[in-house]
Design a protein around this motif. Structure first.
Motif, PDB file in Angstrom:
ATOM      1  N   ASP A 219       0.832  -1.207   0.000  1.00  0.00           N
ATOM      2  CA  ASP A 219       0.000   0.000   0.000  1.00  0.00           C
ATOM      3  C   ASP A 219       0.862   1.250   0.000  1.00  0.00           C
ATOM      4  O   ASP A 219       0.536   2.239  -0.670  1.00  0.00           O
ATOM      5  N   TYR A 220       1.966   1.217   0.737  1.00  0.00           N
ATOM      6  CA  TYR A 220       2.858   2.373   0.820  1.00  0.00           C
ATOM      7  C   TYR A 220       4.305   1.898   0.862  1.00  0.00           C
ATOM      8  O   TYR A 220       4.589   0.766   1.251  1.00  0.00           O
ATOM      9  N   VAL A 221       5.192   2.801   0.473  1.00  0.00           N
ATOM     10  CA  VAL A 221       6.633   2.538   0.508  1.00  0.00           C
ATOM     11  C   VAL A 221       7.327   3.701   1.192  1.00  0.00           C
ATOM     12  O   VAL A 221       7.030   4.867   0.905  1.00  0.00           O
ATOM     13  N   VAL A 222       8.227   3.401   2.108  1.00  0.00           N
ATOM     14  CA  VAL A 222       9.040   4.449   2.733  1.00  0.00           C
ATOM     15  C   VAL A 222      10.509   4.058   2.642  1.00  0.00           C
ATOM     16  O   VAL A 222      10.858   2.876   2.671  1.00  0.00           O
ATOM     17  N   THR A 223      11.354   5.063   2.524  1.00  0.00           N
ATOM     18  CA  THR A 223      12.794   4.825   2.491  1.00  0.00           C
ATOM     19  C   THR A 223      13.339   4.852   3.920  1.00  0.00           C
ATOM     20  O   THR A 223      12.639   5.224   4.865  1.00  0.00           O
ATOM     21  N   TYR A 224      14.601   4.497   4.046  1.00  0.00           N
ATOM     22  CA  TYR A 224      15.211   4.489   5.378  1.00  0.00           C
ATOM     23  C   TYR A 224      15.263   5.895   5.978  1.00  0.00           C
ATOM     24  O   TYR A 224      15.019   6.076   7.183  1.00  0.00           O
ATOM     25  N   GLY A 225      15.562   6.886   5.158  1.00  0.00           N
ATOM     26  CA  GLY A 225      15.579   8.254   5.663  1.00  0.00           C
ATOM     27  C   GLY A 225      14.209   8.703   6.125  1.00  0.00           C
ATOM     28  O   GLY A 225      14.078   9.380   7.158  1.00  0.00           O
ATOM     29  N   GLU A 226      13.189   8.313   5.381  1.00  0.00           N
ATOM     30  CA  GLU A 226      11.821   8.660   5.757  1.00  0.00           C
ATOM     31  C   GLU A 226      11.405   7.936   7.041  1.00  0.00           C
ATOM     32  O   GLU A 226      10.742   8.510   7.906  1.00  0.00           O
ATOM     33  N   LEU A 227      11.814   6.679   7.157  1.00  0.00           N
ATOM     34  CA  LEU A 227      11.511   5.922   8.381  1.00  0.00           C
ATOM     35  C   LEU A 227      12.155   6.588   9.589  1.00  0.00           C
ATOM     36  O   LEU A 227      11.522   6.719  10.648  1.00  0.00           O
ATOM     37  N   ARG A 228      13.398   7.022   9.451  1.00  0.00           N
ATOM     38  CA  ARG A 228      14.089   7.664  10.569  1.00  0.00           C
ATOM     39  C   ARG A 228      13.382   8.961  10.963  1.00  0.00           C
ATOM     40  O   ARG A 228      13.267   9.294  12.150  1.00  0.00           O
TER      41      ARG A 228
END
Length: 495
Positions: free
Chosen positions: A344-353
């Motif tokens: 449904d969604y994708v997040v990058t490592y920077g966004e997760l942090r």
């Protein structure tokens, strides 16, 4: 980690973090957004740009992207990668330029070599008339001092498919019909003028609504945050953040390898070439630039991300699946309606942090053990890992793989060369493993550390994995409950 936009990365992530804080507090309205603009660019002096007014406008555009919207300069665009026009104004427009090395020599080799009357003497050096210049490069070749240089914008240079051009004002423009959403232009832009849409707000809203939001962590995750942060550590942090659960996508790698190996065996028997189907930027390259090969040579098996999403949606109806990894192109895969039941969604490592900081959560070492994938699925993240896992599955079935010829390519230009060979009928190998990022997914545009740091920590973590077999591992999962084919219709078993 040093990148072209290192000075801006912290600021970009700070904007995402503050937007997340507003979303958690139900304050993501226009009034609070505008207050955030002035909080991040208070003035009166600018920190990054020529004036505080431009700085504020760029912050406004980044807030839009952080909310999953296009920039106001690109309204209605479905492209994940977006240009922020006000930030794109410092690069030279002209491709060829005369430097201070020009001696204003009497020979005038540059002038004599130009067939378009584009060079003339200036006050202290030769001058190139951009309106007349055809960018043939003859003047640069002729100059005995090497005083004429070819200047390529870093975003243009980073794009492997020629999707970037410029308008009459010098602003970068992305041809969406060509863009493969790899995101390499983003970190190659030293002005932070290119970014991608972010879906953190939508994830927060789903968590707050009480939905079962499940994270799916890419195989590249191991090693991204250091040797002490295992998959169990990541899972622990995500649950603290509000996720209901986490599953490692290396398990999806096992699933993909099992099914893709059956396709490879059938194709090999027929004398047919085939490509892998895991890297979304590679798939976008096939689809947009090699459509015939996309139809005839690409594996119909879904990516590991899609495999895990379908597994979760089949076994936990109504759940919301969120992929976490180093990849920008995965965002385009998630919104591809031709492949149902994907993430449904994708997040990058920077966004997760940034999301974690908005709740004051950090990764912590844990003693828990967690493994759902074989080591083969875990190694999907590195160049050669997909092909090795597919070959392993063929071996586990007792098939002879001694004569198989593999063409492993990593990097956008290398992928393009391989596909050109395939198109021309000159590919000597049987199968292509294509990954647009150098080194594979671990070298993705949103990696958290350098490749050297990641590799060292990653190998230490992978050394602790058990030696389970791929096909044996899959017997623990209900593979008969969902399809492993792109169209989502056919269901068969991996043997």
């Amino acid at each position: 980690m040093i990148t072209n936009d290192k000075g801006l990365v912290g600021f970009k992530h700070k904007i995402m973090e503050e937007v997340c804080r507003l979303a958690w507090n139900d304050e993501l309205d226009e009034e609070h957004k505008e207050k955030l603009v002035y909080k991040l660019a208070p003035g009166p002096k600018p920190e990054y740009r020529c004036c505080v007014y431009k700085e504020r406008e760029i912050v406004r555009q980044r807030i839009r992207l952080a909310c999953g919207l296009s920039t106001t300069y690109n309204e209605g665009s479905k492209n994940i990668v977006q240009v922020i026009d006000p930030a794109c104004d410092e690069c030279p427009i002209h491709a060829f330029s005369v430097t201070d090395n020009c001696r204003f020599c009497m020979g005038k080799a540059c002038l004599n070599s130009c067939k378009f009357d584009a060079i003339r003497p200036g006050d202290v050096r030769m001058h190139i008339d951009a309106a007349k210049c055809k960018e043939c490069g003859m003047c640069a070749s002729a100059c005995p001092y090497g005083a004429i240089v070819h200047l390529e914008r870093p975003c243009y240079k980073a794009c492997p498919v020629g999707a970037i051009t410029y308008d009459e004002n010098g602003y970068c423009k992305i041809d969406e019909s060509k863009c493969i959403q790899c995101g390499h232009c983003i970190h190659n832009c030293p002005f932070g003028a290119i970014s991608s849409k972010t879906f953190l707000v939508q994830i927060i809203e789903a968590i707050k609504a009480g939905k079962e939001v499940i994270a799916m962590c890419a195989p590249a995750t191991e090693g991204q945050f250091g040797e002490d942060i295992s998959m169990a550590s990541v899972k622990n942090a995500l649950i603290k953040l509000g996720f209901a659960d986490m599953v490692e996508v290396g398990l999806g790698g096992d699933m993909t390898a099992a099914y893709e190996s059956k396709e490879w065996a059938e194709a090999y028997a027929e004398g047919k070439k085939m490509t892998t189907s895991c890297c979304p930027a590679f798939i976008n390259m096939l689809k947009k630039h090699f459509p015939e090969q996309f139809e005839n040579n690409m594996s119909s098996t879904v990516s590991p991300m899609c495999a895990i999403s379908r597994y979760l949606k089949a076994t936990r109806p109504g759940c919301v699946t969120v992929f976490v990894g180093p990849c920008i192109a995965k965002k385009s895969e998630a919104i591809d309606e031709s492949v149902p039941d994907n993430a449904d969604y994708v997040v990058t490592y920077g966004e997760l942090r940034a999301l974690m900081r908005s709740k004051d959560i950090d990764f912590e070492p844990v003693t828990d053990e967690y493994q759902e994938s074989s080591i083969w699925g875990k190694r999907f993240a590195t160049s050669g890992g997909v092909a090795n896992a597919v070959i392993e599955c063929m071996k586990e079935r007792g098939e002879d793989v001694s004569d198989l010829k593999l063409h492993r390519v990593a990097g956008g230009n290398e992928c393009k060369k391989a596909l050109l060979l395939l198109k021309a009928g000159k590919l000597a190998d049987d199968f292509i493993e294509g990954m647009v990022c150098p080194g594979g997914c671990v070298g993705g545009p949103s990696k958290h550390k350098t490749e050297v740091e990641i590799t060292k920590a990653r190998e230490a973590l992978l050394s602790k994995a058990d030696d389970r077999k791929v096909l044996e591992n899959l017997k623990k999962y209900p593979m008969d409950k969902f399809s492993m084919h792109r169209d989502g219709k056919k269901i068969d078993l991996p043997d």
